[in-house]
Design a protein around this motif. Structure first.
Motif, PDB file in Angstrom:
ATOM      1  N   GLU A 192      46.781  40.532  31.473  1.00 11.06           N
ATOM      2  CA  GLU A 192      46.344  40.385  32.859  1.00 11.06           C
ATOM      3  C   GLU A 192      44.957  39.763  32.926  1.00 11.06           C
ATOM      4  O   GLU A 192      44.057  40.102  32.146  1.00 11.06           O
ATOM      5  N   VAL A 193      44.799  38.830  33.866  1.00  7.85           N
ATOM      6  CA  VAL A 193      43.514  38.163  34.089  1.00  7.85           C
ATOM      7  C   VAL A 193      42.968  38.644  35.429  1.00  7.85           C
ATOM      8  O   VAL A 193      43.656  38.577  36.450  1.00  7.85           O
ATOM      9  N   ARG A 194      41.750  39.136  35.418  1.00  9.01           N
ATOM     10  CA  ARG A 194      41.156  39.650  36.654  1.00  9.01           C
ATOM     11  C   ARG A 194      40.496  38.497  37.415  1.00  9.01           C
ATOM     12  O   ARG A 194      39.664  37.777  36.864  1.00  9.01           O
ATOM     13  N   LEU A 195      40.882  38.357  38.674  1.00  6.32           N
ATOM     14  CA  LEU A 195      40.280  37.352  39.544  1.00  6.32           C
ATOM     15  C   LEU A 195      39.534  38.045  40.680  1.00  6.32           C
ATOM     16  O   LEU A 195      39.957  39.098  41.148  1.00  6.32           O
ATOM     17  N   THR A 196      38.455  37.426  41.126  1.00 10.75           N
ATOM     18  CA  THR A 196      37.769  37.926  42.313  1.00 10.75           C
ATOM     19  C   THR A 196      38.638  37.612  43.535  1.00 10.75           C
ATOM     20  O   THR A 196      39.529  36.758  43.473  1.00 10.75           O
ATOM     21  N   PRO A 197      38.410  38.278  44.667  1.00 10.51           N
ATOM     22  CA  PRO A 197      39.201  37.962  45.867  1.00 10.51           C
ATOM     23  C   PRO A 197      39.134  36.479  46.253  1.00 10.51           C
ATOM     24  O   PRO A 197      40.145  35.906  46.666  1.00 10.51           O
ATOM     25  N   THR A 198      37.966  35.867  46.109  1.00 10.71           N
ATOM     26  CA  THR A 198      37.844  34.447  46.452  1.00 10.71           C
ATOM     27  C   THR A 198      38.616  33.585  45.464  1.00 10.71           C
ATOM     28  O   THR A 198      39.310  32.630  45.861  1.00 10.71           O
ATOM     29  N   GLU A 199      38.533  33.894  44.174  1.00 16.13           N
ATOM     30  CA  GLU A 199      39.302  33.143  43.175  1.00 16.13           C
ATOM     31  C   GLU A 199      40.797  33.257  43.455  1.00 16.13           C
ATOM     32  O   GLU A 199      41.535  32.270  43.367  1.00 16.13           O
ATOM     33  N   TRP A 200      41.246  34.467  43.792  1.00 17.06           N
ATOM     34  CA  TRP A 200      42.668  34.658  44.065  1.00 17.06           C
ATOM     35  C   TRP A 200      43.105  33.848  45.280  1.00 17.06           C
ATOM     36  O   TRP A 200      44.134  33.179  45.250  1.00 17.06           O
ATOM     37  N   HIS A 201      42.334  33.900  46.357  1.00 18.40           N
ATOM     38  CA  HIS A 201      42.700  33.177  47.570  1.00 18.40           C
ATOM     39  C   HIS A 201      42.780  31.672  47.310  1.00 18.40           C
ATOM     40  O   HIS A 201      43.701  30.998  47.757  1.00 18.40           O
ATOM     41  N   LEU A 202      41.820  31.151  46.555  1.00 20.97           N
ATOM     42  CA  LEU A 202      41.810  29.732  46.219  1.00 20.97           C
ATOM     43  C   LEU A 202      43.029  29.366  45.378  1.00 20.97           C
ATOM     44  O   LEU A 202      43.725  28.372  45.649  1.00 20.97           O
ATOM     45  N   LEU A 203      43.322  30.181  44.375  1.00 19.87           N
ATOM     46  CA  LEU A 203      44.491  29.931  43.523  1.00 19.87           C
ATOM     47  C   LEU A 203      45.776  30.004  44.342  1.00 19.87           C
ATOM     48  O   LEU A 203      46.681  29.173  44.182  1.00 19.87           O
TER      49      LEU A 203
END
Length: 224
Positions: free
Chosen positions: A148-159
């Motif tokens: 599992e790779v942890r993303l910040t909320p902003t990184e997730w939204h962008l992805l």
């Protein structure tokens, strides 16, 4: 059979596209100006629109805005304008992709097929796989090689915005408004920073990205 509306004021281009599209099994409707294009779009309800920006009556961006007022049909802009500002204006108005004249017929047909695939119900799958990465949109979870790779909320939204539109060129302004909200249209530094972070976490070679691609001066494209 998919229906393609081709809008161009050059008869030779209309003819060449019509011949090539029909040879590949598409139904073709043609228009020589923007007013006719809007009328035919309402009457024929095409599956995709190929639109020249340099029309004799309406600017192509106005035609895009007119279509987007009531339809979500994919729009492929075809134009002799090479200025990136024109491309960005078209994308921000609602175009899905952009090909510059002169163009290769094989490339244009490949872009067309990709747009039709994106617009089909089968593309609503909640799991997207590319390289060693698996993005589970329903579970908001990303793994690389099973970890599992942890993303910040902003990184997730962008992805999420990128992977939900595979192959589509998304302008910087579109991404900034979608991810950060109104008022951030010019925060290009934020976007570059978070794109770089996503690449470091997901790309095999972040300095030579294969999946999150930059279109210089315009925006980004996710290529699975």
């Amino acid at each position: 059979m998919s229906t393609v509306l081709v809008v161009d004021d050059e008869p030779q281009i209309l003819r060449a596209l019509s011949i090539n599209l029909r040879a590949r099994g598409y139904e073709v409707v043609t228009a020589g100006d923007g007013g006719e294009a809007l009328q035919l779009a309402a009457a024929a309800l095409p599956d995709v629109v190929i639109l020249d920006l340099g029309l004799p009556d309406l600017d192509g961006v106005e035609v895009i805005a007119g279509l987007r007022g009531w339809a979500s049909v994919p729009i492929l802009v075809l134009s002799g304008r090479s200025d990136s500002a024109d491309k960005v204006d078209a994308l921000d108005a609602g175009a899905d992709d952009y090909v510059t004249k002169p163009f290769g017929m094989d490339e244009l047909m490949a872009r067309l097929r990709a747009m039709l695939r994106r617009n089909s119900p089968a593309d609503s799958t909640p799991v997207v796989t590319f390289g060693d990465a698996v993005v589970d949109l329903a579970a908001t979870r990303v793994t690389v090689r099973g970890e599992e790779v942890r993303l910040t909320p902003t990184e997730w939204h962008l992805l999420e915005v990128l992977v939900r539109h595979p192959g589509k060129l998304i302008s910087q302004r579109q991404l900034l408004v979608e991810v950060w909200g109104p008022g951030y249209e010019t925060a290009h530094g934020n976007l570059r920073l978070y794109i770089a972070q996503l690449r470091r976490k997901l790309e095999p070679e972040p300095s030579r990205p294969r999946y999150v691609r930059t279109e210089p001066g315009m925006g980004y494209r996710f290529e699975p």
